[in-house]
Design a protein around this motif. Structure first.
Motif, short mmCIF file in Angstrom:
data_model
loop_
_atom_site.label_atom_id
_atom_site.label_comp_id
_atom_site.label_asym_id
_atom_site.label_seq_id
_atom_site.Cartn_x
_atom_site.Cartn_y
_atom_site.Cartn_z
N TYR A 100 0.85 -1.18 0.00
CA TYR A 100 0.00 0.00 0.00
C TYR A 100 0.89 1.23 0.00
O TYR A 100 1.85 1.30 0.77
N GLU A 101 0.55 2.19 -0.83
CA GLU A 101 1.28 3.46 -0.83
C GLU A 101 0.52 4.39 0.10
O GLU A 101 -0.61 4.78 -0.20
N SER A 166 -1.43 8.99 -3.30
CA SER A 166 -2.08 7.70 -3.50
C SER A 166 -3.47 7.70 -2.85
O SER A 166 -3.72 8.43 -1.90
N ASP A 168 -4.68 5.00 -1.48
CA ASP A 168 -4.75 3.80 -0.66
C ASP A 168 -5.26 4.06 0.77
O ASP A 168 -5.95 3.23 1.34
N LYS A 171 -8.87 4.04 0.61
CA LYS A 171 -9.36 2.67 0.38
C LYS A 171 -9.37 1.87 1.67
O LYS A 171 -10.30 1.14 1.98
#
Ligand SMILES: NC(=O)c1ccc[n+]([C@@H]2O[C@H](COP(=O)([O-])OP(=O)(O)OC[C@H]3O[C@@H](n4cnc5c(N)ncnc54)[C@H](OP(=O)(O)O)[C@@H]3O)[C@@H](O)[C@H]2O)c1
Length: 192
Positions: A100-101, A166, A168, A171
């Motif tokens: 993950y970034e 990012s 992420d 998310k």
């Protein structure tokens, strides 16, 4: 009970202090004896010997694990057998697999970060730019010389990909990442 491995290191020591301050029961693990906050239990164990970790992990609820030793799967097995339900793994630059970034909502330079900390403190913070050689000499004081060039390249000359924002965090957490200024304001006590 939360078991913290690497409990005397740069990452583990402040984690143990924060957990103890929050009133969490903690078992601190390292190979050498250590000075710890009152009430924190210390156990000497080697991550290279997962069987030796079993008595430490028995009955624990959570484990903070750093990547060390040759057989992390065996450590995970010992944790599961001991009833541990939650594991936080402190990764390293060398780890592969799913990545993950994690970034904030916008790119921010070191100069802007210093400014944000100054704003949170309501005090002027002077930003002093180091030359590459000065940075290398300083980093070599606390990490092996062959290791210095990797972080130095990232910190001193980031690639376009390393400056991209990012999605992420959104998310994973289901909310937008917070800004650096927001983090500085919430943690201003650490800079006083
Ligand atoms: N510091 C960072 O900014 C950072 C960032 C990303 C990832 N990491 C990774 O996080 C890990 C810890 O970093 P750190 O900076 O906190 O390291 P550190 O300051 O060198 O501390 C390492 C800790 O782990 C313990 N330890 C080391 N080998 C062990 C073993 N075989 N069995 C049991 N305990 C062991 C050490 O105590 P004893 O020597 O007494 O056992 C010490 O408490 C490293 O793997 C590093 O690559 C660090």
């Amino acid at each position: 009970m939360i078991v913290v491995t690497g409990a005397t290191g740069n990452v583990g020591r402040p984690l143990v202090h924060a957990l103890a301050q929050a009133g969490e029961p903690v078992t601190a693990v390292s190979r050498r004896p250590a000075e710890l906050p009152e009430g924190v239990r210390h156990r000497q164990a080697d991550l290279a010997d997962p069987d030796g970790l079993r008595p430490v992990l028995d009955g624990a609820d959570a484990l903070f694990l750093l990547v060390a030793g040759e057989d992390p799967q065996a450590i995970l097995g010992a944790a599961k057998a001991g009833g541990v339900r939650r594991i936080v793994l402190l990764s390293t630059q060398g780890a592969g697999g799913r990545t993950y970034e994690l970034t904030g909502p916008a790119p921010i330079t070191p100069r802007q970060r210093a400014q944000a900390i100054g704003d949170a403190l309501d005090a002027p913070i002077r930003f002093i730019e180091q030359s590459r050689d000065e940075a290398r000499a300083q980093m070599a004081q606390f990490m092996p010389e062959p290791v210095v060039d990797g972080p130095l390249a990232i910190l001193g000359d980031p690639l376009p990909a390393e400056q991209r924002v990012s999605l992420d965090v959104q998310k994973i957490l289901g909310r937008a990442p917070r800004t650096f200024a927001d983090w500085a304001a919430r943690n201003v006590a650490a800079f006083i």
